[in-house]
Design a protein around this motif. Structure first.
Motif, PDB file in Angstrom:
ATOM      1  N   UNK A 351       0.821  -1.216   0.000  1.00 38.92           N
ATOM      2  CA  UNK A 351       0.000   0.000   0.000  1.00 38.92           C
ATOM      3  C   UNK A 351       0.851   1.261   0.000  1.00 38.92           C
ATOM      4  N   UNK A 352       1.938   1.247   0.769  1.00 39.52           N
ATOM      5  CA  UNK A 352       2.727   2.454   0.974  1.00 39.52           C
ATOM      6  C   UNK A 352       3.742   2.722  -0.139  1.00 39.52           C
ATOM      7  N   UNK A 353       4.420   1.666  -0.617  1.00 42.78           N
ATOM      8  CA  UNK A 353       5.518   1.896  -1.575  1.00 42.78           C
ATOM      9  C   UNK A 353       5.377   1.100  -2.863  1.00 42.78           C
ATOM     10  N   UNK A 354       4.249   0.401  -3.034  1.00 45.09           N
ATOM     11  CA  UNK A 354       4.078  -0.422  -4.229  1.00 45.09           C
ATOM     12  C   UNK A 354       4.198   0.366  -5.516  1.00 45.09           C
ATOM     13  N   UNK A 363      12.767   3.382 -13.838  1.00 45.93           N
ATOM     14  CA  UNK A 363      13.903   4.310 -13.889  1.00 45.93           C
ATOM     15  C   UNK A 363      15.229   3.571 -13.743  1.00 45.93           C
ATOM     16  N   UNK A 364      15.310   2.633 -12.796  1.00 48.85           N
ATOM     17  CA  UNK A 364      16.567   1.932 -12.519  1.00 48.85           C
ATOM     18  C   UNK A 364      16.859   0.834 -13.524  1.00 48.85           C
ATOM     19  N   UNK A 365      15.842   0.405 -14.255  1.00 53.85           N
ATOM     20  CA  UNK A 365      16.068  -0.590 -15.293  1.00 53.85           C
ATOM     21  C   UNK A 365      15.727  -2.011 -14.897  1.00 53.85           C
ATOM     22  N   UNK A 366      15.589  -2.301 -13.605  1.00 58.94           N
ATOM     23  CA  UNK A 366      15.218  -3.651 -13.174  1.00 58.94           C
ATOM     24  C   UNK A 366      14.676  -3.607 -11.752  1.00 58.94           C
ATOM     25  N   UNK A 367      13.913  -4.636 -11.420  1.00 59.40           N
ATOM     26  CA  UNK A 367      13.376  -4.726 -10.064  1.00 59.40           C
ATOM     27  C   UNK A 367      14.496  -4.930  -9.054  1.00 59.40           C
ATOM     28  N   UNK A 368      15.520  -5.705  -9.440  1.00 59.29           N
ATOM     29  CA  UNK A 368      16.635  -5.946  -8.519  1.00 59.29           C
ATOM     30  C   UNK A 368      17.330  -4.642  -8.152  1.00 59.29           C
ATOM     31  N   UNK A 369      17.537  -3.779  -9.134  1.00 58.03           N
ATOM     32  CA  UNK A 369      18.214  -2.512  -8.878  1.00 58.03           C
ATOM     33  C   UNK A 369      17.358  -1.609  -7.997  1.00 58.03           C
ATOM     34  N   UNK A 370      16.043  -1.628  -8.237  1.00 61.69           N
ATOM     35  CA  UNK A 370      15.147  -0.798  -7.428  1.00 61.69           C
ATOM     36  C   UNK A 370      15.110  -1.276  -5.983  1.00 61.69           C
ATOM     37  N   UNK A 372      17.417  -3.032  -4.436  1.00 61.59           N
ATOM     38  CA  UNK A 372      18.730  -2.813  -3.823  1.00 61.59           C
ATOM     39  C   UNK A 372      18.878  -1.385  -3.329  1.00 61.59           C
ATOM     40  N   UNK A 373      18.229  -0.432  -4.008  1.00 61.74           N
ATOM     41  CA  UNK A 373      18.323   0.963  -3.620  1.00 61.74           C
ATOM     42  C   UNK A 373      17.522   1.248  -2.347  1.00 61.74           C
ATOM     43  N   UNK A 374      16.490   0.451  -2.110  1.00 64.96           N
ATOM     44  CA  UNK A 374      15.640   0.651  -0.928  1.00 64.96           C
ATOM     45  C   UNK A 374      16.067  -0.187   0.275  1.00 64.96           C
ATOM     46  N   UNK A 375      16.794  -1.253   0.006  1.00 63.78           N
ATOM     47  CA  UNK A 375      17.059  -2.232   1.059  1.00 63.78           C
ATOM     48  C   UNK A 375      17.994  -1.699   2.135  1.00 63.78           C
ATOM     49  N   UNK A 376      17.658  -2.022   3.402  1.00 64.79           N
ATOM     50  CA  UNK A 376      18.532  -1.751   4.541  1.00 64.79           C
ATOM     51  C   UNK A 376      18.981  -3.089   5.106  1.00 64.79           C
ATOM     52  N   UNK A 377      20.183  -3.474   4.801  1.00 68.47           N
ATOM     53  CA  UNK A 377      20.698  -4.786   5.185  1.00 68.47           C
ATOM     54  C   UNK A 377      20.922  -4.861   6.691  1.00 68.47           C
ATOM     55  N   UNK A 378      20.508  -5.981   7.281  1.00 68.73           N
ATOM     56  CA  UNK A 378      20.797  -6.236   8.692  1.00 68.73           C
ATOM     57  C   UNK A 378      19.845  -5.595   9.666  1.00 68.73           C
ATOM     58  N   UNK A 379      18.803  -4.952   9.181  1.00 68.25           N
ATOM     59  CA  UNK A 379      17.845  -4.295  10.076  1.00 68.25           C
ATOM     60  C   UNK A 379      16.497  -4.987   9.958  1.00 68.25           C
TER      61      UNK A 379
END
Length: 415
Positions: A351-354, A363-370, A372-379
């Motif tokens: 609902x919030x970021x879909x 814009x980034x060219x792939x779902x993986x790139x998008x 990766x830009x949002x991900x916060x590793x380890x949290x």
């Protein structure tokens, strides 16, 4: 039909006991309280199996302002302690392991942690208590809070906010409080280890609060509506005045947010909660119902045995719960809680970021790139953390570099 001892005739009638069943009860010499409880169990079973509910839903015949004729808990004892009448909660043999501990507070003499061998500093006491808690629960003290709690001068956090240790003042006692999350996170078998240690402690050791819980995942055995019906049938009356009842949530038009029934008053020492657990966690279609009985040491002595047989004590806490007999698996409860939290979090993220994620993919060219830009590793978000003693971050207090003269080896030797 053989003559039965005095019992609640209206209750037996509502439970549709046959003449053969009454004959059998009479031949077995059952007491009136046992007959009442058997009748309750029969009514629950037959209504749950789809039997005729018309009789069960008739208005109760008991006087609303007087005492119920339903007997107190089977086997409950009243004893004199320091001139005061104290109740020792009952057990009901067919409860088995049908419940689990969902909160526990223990107060004991600080000397029970060091066996009185020698005087030590407050910091040493904290380390000894931390080591003992890890031995029992799988987690020890992780930090000291800025203030005291529960009228103690100092308080400490256990594990990942799994409970509190309070020390200082209060006649040289220690309070160890393990929350519901802590009980779920504790290393398997903690109830037996805690029981054995409490049995070895001095006379000042006691359980001051214990919450007993039962989960009906499908809602087929019990419901909040059934709890209200049982209240009307006086099945939460244990031989005294009729308890208070409070209903929270949208009862007129249930909307999936969950409903709760509270029976009794917490300050009186015995308090029941029946609520729609799955919906409380966020699943609006869940039928998961939780039953809880909170017992406090208010004119009541809570036996250490409650740690080993919580189902038997829950089944005996109110006549309404006498049917409880199914075994419980705490691991399944943790798994279902995690599943609901995950599904609800995914729905919230959609609902919030879909829509934003879709634009970022373009814009980034792939779902993986998008992603990766949002991900916060380890949290890991707090609501998605599965309680577990295995997931340890950092050191416990008793494992850190020692400044005071008492070492961890010394503290272990004191037991």
């Amino acid at each position: 039909m053989k003559k039965l001892p005095e019992f609640d005739a209206g209750l037996v009638e509502r439970s549709f006991l046959s003449a053969a069943e009454c004959d059998r009860l009479a031949e077995e010499g059952r007491a009136s309280a046992e007959i009442n409880s058997y009748a309750v169990a029969v009514r629950h079973r037959r209504v749950s199996d789809g039997g005729d509910t018309a009789t069960a839903k008739r208005p109760p015949s008991a006087n609303r302002g007087g005492k119920s004729v339903i007997q107190p808990e089977i086997g409950a004892r009243l004893v004199l302690e320091d001139g005061e009448v104290v109740e020792i909660p009952a057990r009901r043999g067919w409860g088995g392991d049908a419940a689990f501990i969902d909160w526990i507070n223990v107060v004991t003499d600080e000397a029970d942690f060091v066996r009185g061998l020698r005087a030590i500093s407050d910091d040493d006491y904290a380390r000894v208590i931390s080591a003992k808690c890890e031995q029992i629960f799988g987690f020890g003290i992780t930090s000291q809070r800025e203030t005291g709690a529960n009228f103690y001068h100092r308080s400490f956090v256990l594990g990942d906010n799994y409970g509190l240790v309070c020390h200082g003042g209060q006649r040289s006692t220690v309070l160890v409080s393990i929350s519901g999350q802590g009980c779920a996170a504790a290393r398997e078998g903690w109830e037996g280890r805690l029981h054995d240690w409490l049995e070895s402690c001095g006379p000042r050791c006691k359980i001051t609060r214990v919450d007993l819980a039962y989960d009906d995942y499908s809602g087929s055995r019990y419901s909040v509506d059934r709890a209200v019906e049982d209240f009307d049938f006086d099945l939460f009356n244990c031989g005294g005045r009729n308890p208070d009842i409070e209903q929270r949530g949208n009862w007129r038009r249930p909307n999936g947010k969950g409903r709760t029934v509270y029976i009794g008053r917490r300050e009186n020492g015995k308090f029941a909660r029946i609520y729609e657990k799955g919906r409380q966690l966020g699943d609006k279609t869940s039928e998961w119902v939780r039953i809880e009985a909170e017992l406090k040491a208010v004119n009541r002595q809570i036996p250490f045995d409650v740690l080993l047989k919580p189902g038997e004590y829950l089944a005996a806490s109110y006549p309404a719960f006498c049917w409880i007999a199914e075994s419980q698996c705490r691991i399944l409860t943790k798994k279902k809680s995690a599943e609901i939290a995950y599904d609800e979090s995914v729905a919230w993220a959609k609902r919030q970021v879909g829509k934003l994620l879709w634009v970022m993919t373009e814009i980034e060219g792939s779902a993986d790139a998008a992603v990766a830009k949002l991900m916060q590793v380890g949290s890991v978000p707090p609501r998605l953390k599965v309680p577990g003693w295995e997931f340890k971050e950092g050191e416990f207090l008793h494992e850190r570099a020692q400044v005071a003269p008492l070492s961890v080896e010394d503290s272990l030797a004191l037991w």
